[in-house]
Design an enzyme around this catalytic site. Structure first.
Site, PDB file in Angstrom:
ATOM      1  N   ARG A   1      -0.386  -4.713  -8.093  1.00 45.56           N
ATOM      2  CA  ARG A   1       0.249  -5.041  -6.803  1.00 45.56           C
ATOM      3  C   ARG A   1      -0.680  -4.641  -5.640  1.00 45.56           C
ATOM      4  NH1 ARG A   1       1.892  -2.038  -1.948  1.00 45.56           N
ATOM      5  NH2 ARG A   1       3.590  -3.189  -1.009  1.00 45.56           N
ATOM      6  N   VAL A   2      -0.811  -5.529  -4.687  1.00 42.56           N
ATOM      7  CA  VAL A   2      -1.578  -5.243  -3.474  1.00 42.56           C
ATOM      8  C   VAL A   2      -0.631  -5.371  -2.287  1.00 42.56           C
ATOM      9  CG1 VAL A   2      -3.424  -6.099  -1.971  1.00 42.56           C
ATOM     10  CG2 VAL A   2      -3.791  -5.971  -4.443  1.00 42.56           C
ATOM     11  N   GLY A   3      -0.692  -4.410  -1.393  1.00 44.06           N
ATOM     12  CA  GLY A   3       0.196  -4.443  -0.233  1.00 44.06           C
ATOM     13  C   GLY A   3      -0.469  -5.091   0.966  1.00 44.06           C
ATOM     14  N   ASP A   4       0.059  -4.765   2.130  1.00 44.05           N
ATOM     15  CA  ASP A   4      -0.439  -5.353   3.376  1.00 44.05           C
ATOM     16  C   ASP A   4      -1.708  -4.675   3.889  1.00 44.05           C
ATOM     17  OD1 ASP A   4       1.312  -3.050   3.724  1.00 44.05           O
ATOM     18  OD2 ASP A   4       1.005  -3.338   5.877  1.00 44.05           O
TER      19      ASP A   4
ATOM     20  N   GLY B   1       5.042  -3.273   2.374  1.00 40.42           N
ATOM     21  CA  GLY B   1       3.985  -4.209   2.734  1.00 40.42           C
ATOM     22  C   GLY B   1       4.334  -5.663   2.521  1.00 40.42           C
TER      23      GLY B   1
ATOM     24  N   THR C   1       1.376   4.942   5.022  1.00 41.19           N
ATOM     25  CA  THR C   1      -0.011   4.482   5.208  1.00 41.19           C
ATOM     26  C   THR C   1      -0.523   5.148   6.454  1.00 41.19           C
ATOM     27  OG1 THR C   1       0.398   2.293   4.268  1.00 41.19           O
ATOM     28  CG2 THR C   1      -1.388   2.440   5.867  1.00 41.19           C
TER      29      THR C   1
ATOM     30  N   GLY D   1       5.041   0.795   6.031  1.00 41.86           N
ATOM     31  CA  GLY D   1       6.334   0.370   5.505  1.00 41.86           C
ATOM     32  C   GLY D   1       6.124  -0.568   4.323  1.00 41.86           C
TER      33      GLY D   1
HETATM   34  N1  ASP Z   1       2.371  -0.616   3.686  1.00 41.83           N
HETATM   35  C1  ASP Z   1       2.114   0.142   2.483  1.00 41.83           C
HETATM   36  C2  ASP Z   1       2.143  -0.802   1.302  1.00 41.83           C
HETATM   37  O1  ASP Z   1       3.022  -1.623   1.240  1.00 41.83           O
HETATM   38  C3  ASP Z   1       3.068   1.280   2.283  1.00 41.83           C
HETATM   39  C4  ASP Z   1       3.539   2.004   3.532  1.00 41.83           C
HETATM   40  O2  ASP Z   1       2.860   1.999   4.539  1.00 41.83           O
HETATM   41  O3  ASP Z   1       4.626   2.582   3.530  1.00 41.83           O
HETATM   42  O4  ASP Z   1       1.351  -0.666   0.425  1.00 41.83           O
END
Ligand code: ASP
Length: 333
Positions: free
Chosen positions: A216-219, A242, A188, A240
């Protein structure tokens, strides 16, 4: 003194003080600065710096930097060239936040290559903070964003190859960096800027985890998880897996730790310790990274696994790339 003891001590001290700290006057800025996650943060910072150096504000700067990451590069983890979900759809997540608490975000957005600018429009033109899926796309089109195919032939090829095994296995970036032809399967760009006026803003944009479940939705689009900024304290952003940031309201946690008096670097370290404490086994096999900057322009970062790099840019240094300390030196999955 261990950082955990320092944390306890400062928590006890805080318990004796008023529950909500009084708003403090903003410090006179030591000068503008912008920081970003990963090596693509270097060119993204340059875009943001163009605006800050000309006396522009932090919000315009982070939007410009994030926009560069979305289309100025072809990266498998952010924007147009992002890898798709397991059904083959490229779905993008982004958030933007000002230090006064204004914020906007989009999640699971398809066909629009500048989700960060749509997030800004959500902040500025709607009574809401987060729009998702079709509704986010409709809003973007109504605002003049042109829909286009985001899945590149290269991403499609990678997806078809992935389908041969269909194994969902987020990788720890450290092992993959620098391998020719290698593409990360998640990352990200999280960016934090401090304007010369002492005001801050942050942006966070990603295509999320490659091969994630559809929907799916991440952080990254969740205020407090992938991004949080408060002019009174500072800002934090994350990269990382999320789900770990969501479980820990992680960027908010980092900012609140700074509010209690921790340096950006200690705050990131303590937040990483929290991730480990919650899921000690899982944390050995996945990557989590935090980047923070306080409102004096002090910067810190910490990761679960070695390999997280972040870019720093201000009047003294334009292309600095630094390695964050980590809990685990190895990155075997
Ligand atoms: N944080 C992002 C997500 O989980 C992926 C990443 O930054 O590696 O969508």
């Amino acid at each position: 003194m261990s950082s955990r003891r320092r944390f306890l001590q400062s928590s006890l001290m805080a318990a004796g003080a008023a529950l909500l700290p009084a708003a403090r006057a903003l410090p006179a800025s030591n000068g503008a600065k912008v920081v970003s996650t990963w090596d693509f943060g270097v060119p993204a910072n340059r875009e943001a710096w163009r605006i800050l150096a000309a006396g522009g504000n932090a919000l315009d700067a982070v939007e410009a930097g994030a926009r560069w990451a979305e289309t100025g590069q072809c990266n498998s983890t952010v924007g147009r060239c992002g890898y798709p979900d397991r059904d083959g759809f490229v779905t993008l997540d982004a958030s933007i936040m000002k230090g006064d608490g204004s914020c906007g975000a989009v999640a699971a957005l398809q066909d629009i290559d500048h989700p960060i600018s749509v997030a800004r429009k959500v902040m500025e033109k709607t009574p809401h903070v987060l729009l998702v899926g079709d509704g986010a796309r409709q809003f973007a089109v109504a605002e003049g964003f042109e829909p286009r195919e985001l899945r590149t032939p290269e991403a499609e090829k990678a997806w078809r190859e992935w389908r041969e095994t269909s194994r969902y296995a987020p990788e720890i970036n450290a092992e993959r960096r620098g391998v020719p032809g290698n593409k990360d399967n998640h990352d990200t760009i999280g960016m934090l800027a401090l304007g010369a006026d002492g005001r801050m803003a942050g942006a966070c944009t990603t295509s999320g985890m490659a091969w994630k479940m559809h929907g799916r939705v991440g952080d990254s689009p969740i205020i407090g998880a992938g991004l949080y900024v408060d002019d009174q304290v500072g800002g934090a952003t994350a990269s990382g897996v999320g789900e770990e940031m969501l479980r820990n309201a992680a960027s908010f946690l980092v900012v609140e730790l700074m509010r209690q008096g921790h340096s950006p670097s200690d705050a990131c370290h303590l937040a990483i310790e929290r991730v480990v404490m919650k899921r000690p086994q899982a944390s050995k096999t996945l990557q989590v990274c935090f980047l923070a900057m306080n409102n004096h322009g002090e910067v810190g970062a910490f990761a679960l696994h070695q390999g997280f790099v972040y870019a720093v840019c201000d009047a003294q240094q334009q292309d600095t790339l630094l390695q964050a300390p980590a809990v685990y030196a190895t990155s075997k999955t």
